[in-house]
Scaffold this active site. Structure first.
Site, PDB file in Angstrom:
ATOM      1  CB  SER A  65      36.727  39.362  46.451  1.00 28.81           C
ATOM      2  OG  SER A  65      36.298  38.780  47.655  1.00 28.81           O
ATOM      3  CE  LYS A  68      39.305  36.778  48.475  1.00 27.97           C
ATOM      4  NZ  LYS A  68      37.883  36.468  48.531  1.00 27.97           N
ATOM      5  CB  SER A 130      36.222  34.738  45.375  1.00 26.03           C
ATOM      6  OG  SER A 130      36.544  36.007  45.859  1.00 26.03           O
ATOM      7  CE  LYS A 232      38.602  36.920  43.054  1.00 27.07           C
ATOM      8  NZ  LYS A 232      37.185  37.105  43.440  1.00 27.07           N
TER       9      LYS A 232
END
Length: 392
Positions: A65, A68, A130, A232
């Site tokens: 992820s 992203k 997320s 993140k």
């Protein structure tokens, strides 16, 4: 002479000589960086972009992820360009709902099928929750399809200098041709931080409440370290637990990217080791700002005799603590600059030295254009240049 008094004087002299040397040696001493329990990691200084610590930093690995970050970065670029608006309503397609919704078993924002959601809410859902569904929905809105958006991601990666990244989707769901590196993710994080402070603030938010569901940010460092303000997390079985983080202490910012730790607690703890090391043993200083007039250079055959000189980028250096104060900067200019000159033309060089070693150099450029002078100015300067060349 009294031998005892002489011995005391000799000891004092030795102390005066060795103390500065000992201090200089202490200033430059820096311990080895910590060894992290991770597949790959990078510590990067945000101001200079310099990699301070790395282990397999350019190894191509599944980013999960962390992908992203690129999805959100492109979305904020499109907002700043005026191509989409934060209040635009985005339709949640069947693909977004099936591949990224609750039934998929992955991270989700819990978007209902065929619902309409604001771009701003989707952006929060991507960064904080997320959400795979939010990522796909926003990708489709921007580019028409997730495949087309992946092309945008790869073009953007190339523009940023991310040499070991290739994206196949907006979410980070596993694909053999979908990969990135710790170094590349640190580069992307630096762009996010430096280019758009307003949207970067979202990365520090600890939770997001949408559709009667509250979800927390998975970046544990937001709770453990008040200096951390992003970015993140990522996790798949193949990628392990990953984290890109950033913190600010005493005006300095560090960025870390850690790939492939064992669990959620480990990725936070290993990242904290890198941040502690960076802030403890390194410092940065901006010597000159981009666009700032540093000096003026003589111009021959121009409407004006002088041109302002400066840099196209900030000259910021990061070094082990104690070395910054030992640096010296010097400028050299081309002695025979002739009009016409365009803004941005290279007209000299700045060098920063640590002792005899050049640790950084940058081009001096013209900060303004200089047009050609009249006929008599050009003729007179041609004569002067002829004799200048003969005697120099």
């Amino acid at each position: 002479m009294n031998i005892s008094r002489f011995a005391k004087r000799l000891s004092l002299f030795a102390l005066l000589i060795t103390a500065p040397l000992a201090q200089a040696a202490q200033d430059q001493m820096i311990p080895s960086p910590p060894q992290l329990a991770a597949k790959s990691y990078v510590l990067l200084d945000a101001a200079s972009g310099k990699v301070l610590v790395e282990n397999n930093g350019d190894q191509r690995l599944p980013p999960a992820s962390l992908t992203k970050l690129m999805t959100a970065y492109i979305a904020t670029l499109e907002i700043r360009k005026g191509k989409i608006g934060e209040q635009d309503l985005v339709n949640v397609s069947e693909h977004a709902w099936r591949a990224g919704g609750a039934a998929s078993g992955g991270s989700t924002m819990f978007l209902p099928l065929n619902s309409q959601v604001k771009v701003d809410d989707l952006l929060h859902g991507i960064i904080i929750q997320s959400g795979n569904d939010a990522s796909i929905a926003l990708a489709e809105y921007i580019a028409g399809s997730e495949d087309a958006f992946a092309d945008m991601m790869n073009e953007t990666a190339a523009t940023l200098g991310m040499k070991n990244s290739h994206f196949m989707n907006a979410t980070g769901l596993p694909d053999p041709e979908h990969y990135s590196s710790a170094h590349d993710m640190a580069i992307l994080a630096r762009a996010i931080i430096n280019e758009d402070a307003a949207h970067y603030a979202i990365y520090s938010q600890k939770e997001f409440y949408w559709n009667n569901i509250k979800q927390g940010n998975r970046n544990l460092l937001l709770w453990r370290d008040k200096t951390v303000d992003g970015l993140k997390t990522g996790h798949t079985a193949e990628a392990g637990f990953c984290l890109v983080a950033s913190a600010v202490r005493e005006g300095a910012r560090m960025i870390t990217a850690v790939f492939g730790t064992a669990n959620e607690q480990a990725r936070a703890a290993e990242t904290q080791k890198l941040l502690t090391y960076g802030f403890r043993f390194f410092e940065s200083q901006t010597f000159y700002k981009k666009g700032e007039e540093l000096t003026q250079a003589t111009v021959w055959k121009g409407l004006t005799r002088q041109v302002k000189a400066g840099l196209t980028e900030d000259l910021t250096l990061t070094l082990p603590k104690g070395q910054i104060k030992q640096l010296k900067a010097a400028m050299t200019l081309n002695p025979q600059l002739q009009a016409p000159l365009k803004q941005g033309d290279v007209i000299g060089k700045v060098e920063v030295k640590l002792g005899d070693e050049v640790v950084h150099s940058a081009d001096l450029v013209a900060l303004e254009p200089v047009e050609e002078g009249g006929f008599f100015r050009r003729l007179w300067d041609s004569i002067r240049l002829f004799f200048y060349g003969m005697f120099n």
